[in-house]
Write an enzyme that holds these catalytic residues in place. Structure first.
Site, PDB file in Angstrom:
ATOM      1  N   LYS A  49       0.717  -1.216  -0.055  1.00 44.64           N
ATOM      2  CA  LYS A  49       0.023   0.179  -0.043  1.00 44.64           C
ATOM      3  C   LYS A  49       0.768   1.381  -0.150  1.00 44.64           C
ATOM      4  O   LYS A  49       0.380   2.484  -0.644  1.00 44.64           O
ATOM      5  CB  LYS A  49      -0.930   0.026   1.283  1.00 44.64           C
ATOM      6  CG  LYS A  49      -2.017  -0.942   1.033  1.00 44.64           C
ATOM      7  CD  LYS A  49      -3.204  -0.418   0.242  1.00 44.64           C
ATOM      8  CE  LYS A  49      -4.464  -1.082   0.104  1.00 44.64           C
ATOM      9  NZ  LYS A  49      -5.597  -0.624  -0.682  1.00 44.64           N
ATOM     10  N   SER A 300       0.384 -10.003  -0.533  1.00 43.56           N
ATOM     11  CA  SER A 300       0.433  -8.426  -0.378  1.00 43.56           C
ATOM     12  C   SER A 300       0.755  -7.729   0.750  1.00 43.56           C
ATOM     13  O   SER A 300       1.021  -6.622   0.729  1.00 43.56           O
ATOM     14  CB  SER A 300      -1.059  -8.231  -0.985  1.00 43.56           C
ATOM     15  OG  SER A 300      -1.978  -8.864  -0.239  1.00 43.56           O
TER      16      SER A 300
END
Length: 400
Positions: A49, A300
C-alpha cells in the site's frame, strides 16, 4: 498508462523496496506450477500500500498538502498514508474500523497519523472519512479508486517483468481492486499473453458480484479473516480496469486462507496476513486452471496481529490433522490413567496437555473425566488413535 507507471516507479525509487521474487519448491510441488512469491509483506510498512500512497501524496500540490490528508483503511493503506505523509512533512488523519487489528492501529499511530476508530467495517470507516473530509477540508486519499494509487501499485508489475520476464500468469488478491488494476494494466500493456487472475474471500466477493452484474455493486458481507480485502463495493475506476484486463476471478474460503497462512509460516518462515495469503490459497486449492506454468503470486502484506497468529496456528493444526483434543471417562482408581497413557504412547502421539475433571455433569461418583490434547501426524493418525481407544472400550468425545 504504462508511462505513468514508469513515472511512479522513478518517484518511488529509493523510497520503497524492490521486494524479492522468491521461488518456492514446496508450493511448486503442491500446486503443480512453478510458483514465485512476490513478497510485498517485506515492503516498508508491511504491505504494498505504501507504493500508491506515496505516489499520490507526493503528487499533491502545495495547497492540498497544506490542509493535510485524510484516509480510510482497514490497516495497510492507513500505514502507507501515515508513513508517506510523515515523509512529506504533512499531517494525516486515518479513519479505521473499530475492529481493525491492534497491530495495524498502533503502527499507524507510530507513523505519525491521528487515528479515529469508527464503524464495524471498512465501508463504515470510508463513509465517515468522506464526511470528515468535507468538514475539515483535508485532501482525501482513496485506498484504491484513484489513478495515482493505481499507478503506484502498478510498479509491482514492472518489477515482476524485470525479475521474471517469461512469467505466464500473475495471481493477485482483490479488495477494492487497486492492486490488481495497476498490475494488470502494466503487464498487459507490455505482454498481453500474460494471464492475470484475481482472488477474493468468498464471504466478501464484491468484485466477483460486480463483474456478474457488469457494474460496481455493494454486497452484504459475513466477515473474513482477510480484512485487507474485505471491501463491500469495488471502485468505479478499478472495476473498469478489471473488466478490461483481468482474465478471471475466483474465491477462497477462510479455512483455505488460514491453512495457507500456516503453510507460509511453517514452510517459508513468512508471517503473512489473511489477504496476503489469499492468492496462494487459490493456487494450493486448485481454483485456477493452471498446470506447469510459471506463476507469480502476490503476497500483498504481513501486518497480522500476533494474538491472531496463535489462533491461526491452532486452527491450521486441527485442519491438517496435527492436533487432537478428546475426553473420556474412566474409573477414579489407581492405574486407569496410566493404562490410557500407555495406549497413547504406543500409538506415538505426543501429549501436550492433560486434565482431570472429577466434578462434572459427565461423571458419576467414583469416576473422573480425562481431557487430553495430543500432537498428531495427520488425519490417518487421528483415526488410528480413535479406533484403538474404541476397541479398548473407551467412550471418547472430540473437544472443539
Amino acid at each position: 498508462m504504462i508511462n505513468n507507471i514508469k513515472h511512479a516507479q522513478a518517484r518511488l525509487a529509493g523510497v520503497v523496496h524492490q521486494t524479492p521474487l522468491d521461488f518456492s519448491s514446496t508450493f511448486t510441488e503442491l500446486s503443480h506450477n512453478n510458483i514465485y512469491l512476490k513478497l510485498e509483506n517485506l515492503q516498508k510498512t508491511g504491505s504494498f500500500k505504501v507504493r500508491g500512497a506515496y505516489h499520490k501524496i507526493t503528487s499533491l500540490n502545495n495547497k492540498e498538502k497544506q490542509h493535510g490528508v485524510i484516509a480510510a483503511s482497514a490497516g495497510n493503506h492507513a500505514q502507507g498514508v501515515a508513513y508517506s505523509s510523515s515523509q512529506a512533512g504533512i499531517s494525516s488523519t486515518i479513519v479505521m474500523p473499530e475492529g481493525a487489528p491492534l497491530a495495524k492501529i498502533q503502527a499507524t499511530r507510530n507513523y505519525g497519523a491521528d487515528v479515529i476508530l469508527h464503524g464495524d467495517t471498512f465501508d463504515d470507516a470510508l463513509e465517515y472519512a468522506k464526511q470528515l473530509q468535507v468538514e475539515t477540508n483535508r485532501t482525501f486519499i482513496h485506498p484504491f479508486d484513484d489513478d495515482k494509487i493505481i499507478e503506484g501499485q502498478g510498479t509491482i508489475g514492472l518489477e515482476i517483468l524485470t525479475q521474471l520476464s517469461d512469467v505466464d500468469a500473475i495471481v493477485c488478491p482483490i479488495g477494492g481492486g487497486g492492486l490488481i488494476a495497476g498490475i494488470a494494466a502494466t503487464v498487459k500493456s507490455v505482454n498481453p499473453n500474460i494471464n492475470v487472475y484475481g482472488v477474493q474471500a468468498d464471504s466478501c466477493a464484491s468484485m466477483v458480484t460486480s463483474m456478474q452484474k457488469k457494474s460496481p455493486v455493494k454486497i452484504h458481507s459475513t466477515g473474513t479473516i482477510a480484512d485487507g480485502i474485505a471491501v463491500k463495493r469495488p471502485g468505479e475506476k478499478t472495476f473498469a480496469y478489471v473488466q478490461k484486463y483481468v482474465d478471471d476471478i475466483v474465491t477462497v474460503k477462510d479455512i483455505e486462507i488460514s491453512r495457507t497462512m500456516l503453510y507460509l509460516l511453517e514452510r517459508n518462515k513468512l508471517l503473512v496476513e489473511g489477504s496476503g495469503a489469499a492468492a496462494l490459497a487459490a493456487l494450493l486449492n486448485h481454483k485456477l486452471n493452471l498446470n506447469g506454468k510459471k506463476v507469480v503470486t502476490i503476497v500483498s502484506g504481513g501486518n497480522v496481529d500476533i494474538n491472531f497468529v496463535s489462533r491461526i496456528i491452532e486452527n491450521g493444526l486441527i485442519e491438517a490433522g496435527r492436533y487432537l483434543s478428546l475426553s473420556t471417562v474412566v474409573p477414579d482408581k489407581p492405574g486407569f490413567l496410566n493404562q490410557l497413557l500407555n495406549i497413547i504412547a504406543d500409538l506415538q502421539a505426543n501429549i501436550i496437555t492433560i486434565n482431570h475433571q472429577r466434578i462434572s455433569t459427565k461423571v458419576l461418583p467414583g469416576q473422573t473425566e480425562i481431557q487430553l490434547s495430543l500432537e498428531t501426524k495427520d488425519d490417518a493418525h487421528i483415526e488410528k488413535i480413535e479406533k484403538r481407544l474404541l476397541s479398548e472400550g473407551y467412550v471418547i468425545t472430540r473437544n472443539q
